[in-house]
Design an enzyme around this catalytic site. Structure first.
Site, mmCIF file in Angstrom:
data_model
loop_
_atom_site.group_PDB
_atom_site.id
_atom_site.type_symbol
_atom_site.label_atom_id
_atom_site.label_comp_id
_atom_site.label_asym_id
_atom_site.label_seq_id
_atom_site.Cartn_x
_atom_site.Cartn_y
_atom_site.Cartn_z
ATOM 1 N N GLN A 128 11.743 1.084 -44.240
ATOM 2 C CA GLN A 128 10.984 1.194 -42.997
ATOM 3 C C GLN A 128 10.544 -0.175 -42.505
ATOM 4 O O GLN A 128 9.899 -0.916 -43.250
ATOM 5 C CB GLN A 128 9.753 2.077 -43.211
ATOM 6 N N GLY A 129 10.897 -0.526 -41.281
ATOM 7 C CA GLY A 129 10.455 -1.775 -40.670
ATOM 8 C C GLY A 129 9.502 -1.498 -39.521
ATOM 9 O O GLY A 129 9.854 -1.678 -38.357
ATOM 10 N N SER A 131 5.448 -1.825 -39.936
ATOM 11 C CA SER A 131 4.263 -2.694 -39.976
ATOM 12 C C SER A 131 4.658 -4.160 -39.899
ATOM 13 O O SER A 131 5.761 -4.549 -40.279
ATOM 14 C CB SER A 131 3.494 -2.480 -41.280
ATOM 15 N N SER A 166 9.033 -0.933 -48.048
ATOM 16 C CA SER A 166 9.339 -0.333 -49.355
ATOM 17 C C SER A 166 10.837 -0.183 -49.543
ATOM 18 O O SER A 166 11.542 0.193 -48.615
ATOM 19 C CB SER A 166 8.711 1.056 -49.484
ATOM 20 N N GLU A 250 5.270 12.841 -42.251
ATOM 21 C CA GLU A 250 4.794 12.144 -43.440
ATOM 22 C C GLU A 250 3.450 12.696 -43.903
ATOM 23 O O GLU A 250 3.232 12.926 -45.080
ATOM 24 C CB GLU A 250 4.674 10.646 -43.156
#
Lengths: 404, 343
Positions: A128-129, A131, A166, A250
């Site tokens: 995941q990109g 933040s 992550s 989520e």
């Protein structure tokens, strides 16, 4: 209002139990948290087994290769898997819980065809990109720029910096949020959702070591990364809405297995307390019991949320998931603290060099620091409850202001 | 599994809410200081709720009841809590399945737990037709273990002193100064356990009602009250107080509903191998509901600022009732001990 399985649910549970009983003994032990190639191999193997048995993408629509199971069957799957000690979703987390559901909801037929079956088979790992160093809770303030280039504008050229990525070390693709609108425009507009292959030139990773000593997260530096426009999901500038679709999933099911885990851990803590005579201390004993009440209530709340999702039009978890996230994160931290207290000075001595394996109490205690922060801080959850559920007015400054 | 309340359960709760809405409730803003002796049972409210059948919810239809379960009872009691309905509702509802003459609500039944060593305080004594008492009888030989039983006592025969100023002005109290009691044995230790457990569940449901209605009042006030030029609910310090109130009430309600369903399942003899034991679930519900009611009462007062502490704003009624109920049918220490035995 009832909690018992229907005959169909009972059959599903029994078949699953039998499959888990037969399959789990064939698995290799969980590799060390820092051996990323081994982790990828282990988790992908597990995902492939799930896929062969028809348990991959359990709650995804059948037309996209999922099982089309009901939310209750999904809950039973998570409960039984955890009770049986099955592996976690691991490096498939982003693909199965974030990117996959988002692609199903928003991507083009070609994009779905390309990625969804590979995610389900465990052949494609996502990270995941979202933040950035300066865009955490205020995610919409993200500044990673994407500019159209090429004769027909067929590429985005991306520059910026992402963090908390992550599983980046082993990922094949990244769900990337970039700013395509003007930097000083309205910050929720002008965000675009891109599929970025991780082997694109210009992508560099810098692992971030956590307080527990694991390298779970990375910082990702993007320098003149060229991403085809065909990799865009949805419209240019519509990325914020698309990202919000992901978050609803989520918060709904992301922590369900952990309640089952936490409740079992509490029984272990009670047994340890009896062994060490800490049980004679009524304060310790009652704190353990109070926490058991909390986790049982959280489990009941999960069932309430799942029942509501099952009968809602869109199947997206309702606002009760914010209450769950808020109370679970705090209870989880109390659990790890209580465990340390019962262990006494043993809790200061790590038996593993890096102290980074699942279940090791010292590691779990340090890992739990992030529970009230990740996937929306407790403060953000309270804002969501206050504003979206209770209808309290927003902070005046939150509504206006540009990306900077 | 479908853990949502059924249409029938919501309809029952709605009917109770309608009846309660026709009567004045303690704690509504603008109330004057009560004169001496103002508290006690609202006879008209009691009659209307009895007509609705709330005391016979768990009494079989053949016995003149509704033939339903705990899952329905907790919906009724949450509504009673929302309006701070005053009277021996819990004890009468507990007595009805045990002694069918109480199913119609024509009698008012009180409850006393004399198993502990503390001085006994009885509620609504002057308004009672009967009193159920749980007591431990000493063994006959010296040093022999006693046994617990349930006694039905004639209230009029009891020697007890009225408490001049009960903390909760709506609930008259008497101090019992008589032991042993004389009465008719109506149940054994098992009956006593069941009464205490079911009383804890209904009390927890009532506390959820208090916790929920206080969340609504605090939120409404936080939207309307302005300071520093804007609604105080826009400040995170206040907003987060309200969010925590909501979370407490929701979690406690889930615990109460779960305990109710588990008790019903246990009574129906369903295999509960995958489910937590009903007794521990009731204790969990009581713990969380007591915390929710008491803490939400404090938070509601905090959100209302100085006015929250006044008599006329009425929030003190909720706090006082929540305090009293947190000491009824088992306190936090007893329920946590009970849970710890299941771990």
């Amino acid at each position: 209002m009832q909690l018992r399985d229907t005959p169909d649910q009972q059959r599903f549970r029994e078949e699953l139990r039998a499959w888990l009983r037969a399959t789990l003994p064939t698995l290799d032990p969980q590799p060390s948290q820092d051996d990323w190639p081994a982790r990828r191999a282990h988790d992908s193997h597990w995902q492939a087994l799930l896929h062969q048995a028809g348990y991959a993408g359990l709650n995804w629509p059948a037309e996209y290769g999922g099982r089309g199971a009901t939310p209750t069957e999904h809950l039973i799957f998570l409960e039984e898997s955890e009770l049986a000690g099955a592996p976690y979703v691991g490096v498939n987390f982003v693909g199965l819980l974030h990117a996959g559901p988002t692609l199903i909801a928003e991507a083009s037929p070609e994009q779905r065809e390309r990625h969804i079956p590979a995610i389900l088979r465990g052949e494609e790992i996502w990270c995941q990109g979202f933040s950035e160093p300066d865009a955490g809770s205020d995610l919409a303030a993200l500044r990673t720029r994407a500019v159209r280039e090429g004769a027909g504008g067929e590429h985005y050229v991306v520059n910026g910096r992402k963090t908390w990525t992550s599983h980046a070390e082993v990922a094949d693709y990244c769900e990337l949020l970039v700013r395509t609108g003007p930097p000083d425009g309205p910050k929720h507009q002008g965000i675009t959702w891109l599929i970025m292959p991780m082997d694109t030139p210009g992508v560099a990773l810098r692992p971030l070591m956590t307080a527990g000593g694991s390298t779970e997260f990375s910082e990702m530096i993007l320098e003149d990364v060229r991403i085809p426009v065909a990799n865009r999901v949805g419209q240019e500038g519509d990325g914020w809405r698309i990202a919000m679709v992901t978050f609803a999933f989520e918060r709904g099911t992301g922590f369900v297995s952990e309640v089952v885990w936490a409740r079992r851990r509490l029984v272990e803590i009670a047994a340890l307390a009896r062994e060490k005579a800490a049980w004679e201390d009524s304060q310790t004993r009652r704190r353990i019991a109070r926490l058991a009440a909390e986790f049982d209530a959280l489990w009941a709340l999960v069932k309430r949320n799942v029942s509501e999702a099952e009968h809602s039009a869109d199947g997206v978890p309702g606002p009760g998931s914010s209450v769950f996230k808020l109370r679970f994160s705090e209870a989880r931290q109390h659990l790890d603290d209580l465990h340390a207290e019962v262990r006494g000075r043993d809790a200061l001595a790590f038996d593993d060099e890096l102290c980074t394996y699942d279940g090791e109490p010292g590691y779990e205690r340090l890992r739990s620091l992030a529970y009230t922060i990740a996937a929306g801080t407790s403060q953000v959850q309270r804002n969501i409850i206050g504003e979206r559920i209770l209808g309290l007015p927003k902070e005046p400054s939150a509504a206006k202001g540009g990306a900077r | 599994m479908d853990f949502r309340p059924t249409q029938d359960q919501l309809a029952l709760a709605g009917a109770v809410r309608d009846v309660l809405g026709k009567h004045s409730a303690p704690g509504t803003p603008g109330q004057k200081a009560p004169e001496a002796g103002i508290g006690g049972v609202d006879v008209a409210l009691w009659r209307d709720l009895a007509e609705l059948g709330i005391f016979g919810v768990r009494v079989p239809e053949a016995g003149g009841g509704l033939g339903l379960g705990h899952a329905e009872s907790v919906h009724v009691f949450e509504e009673l809590g929302r309006c701070l309905a005053t009277g021996p509702f819990t004890a009468t509802a507990l007595a009805a399945p045990l002694l069918p003459e109480y199913a119609g609500g024509r009698h008012r039944v009180g409850f006393g737990d004399l198993t502990g060593g503390e001085p006994q305080i009885l509620e609504h004594l002057d308004a009672l037709d009967a009193l159920l008492v749980v007591e431990t009888v000493e063994g006959e030989a010296p040093g022999a273990v006693g046994h617990t039983q349930v006694l039905r006592v004639e209230p009029i025969e009891l020697r007890a002193d009225a408490v001049p100023h009960p903390v909760d002005p709506c609930v008259p109290l008497h101090r019992l100064r008589q032991k042993p009691l004389r009465g008719e044995i109506v149940g054994d230790a098992g009956t006593a356990d069941a009464l205490l457990r079911e009383g804890a569940l209904l009390t927890a449901a009532y506390q959820v009602g208090i916790a929920a209605v206080l969340t609504e009042r605090a939120v409404a006030y936080a939207k309307q009250r302005t300071q520093f030029g804007r609604a105080i609910g826009s400040f995170q310090a206040v907003k987060h107080l309200c969010a925590d109130m909501f979370a407490r009430a929701e979690l406690a309600r889930a615990a109460v509903h779960s305990a109710a369903v588990l008790l019903d399942d246990e009574a129906a003899g369903h295999d509960g191998a995958d489910l937590p034991a009903a007794a521990a679930a009731v204790s969990a519900a009581k713990l969380l509901a007591d915390e929710a009611a008491v803490t939400n009462a404090r938070s509601a007062i905090q959100v209302h600022g100085g006015m929250g502490c006044t008599w006329e704003m009425g929030l003190h009624f909720h706090l006082k009732r929540a305090w009293a109920l947190s000491m009824a049918y088992g306190r936090a220490a007893e329920h946590t001990d009970l849970i710890s035995e299941s771990l």
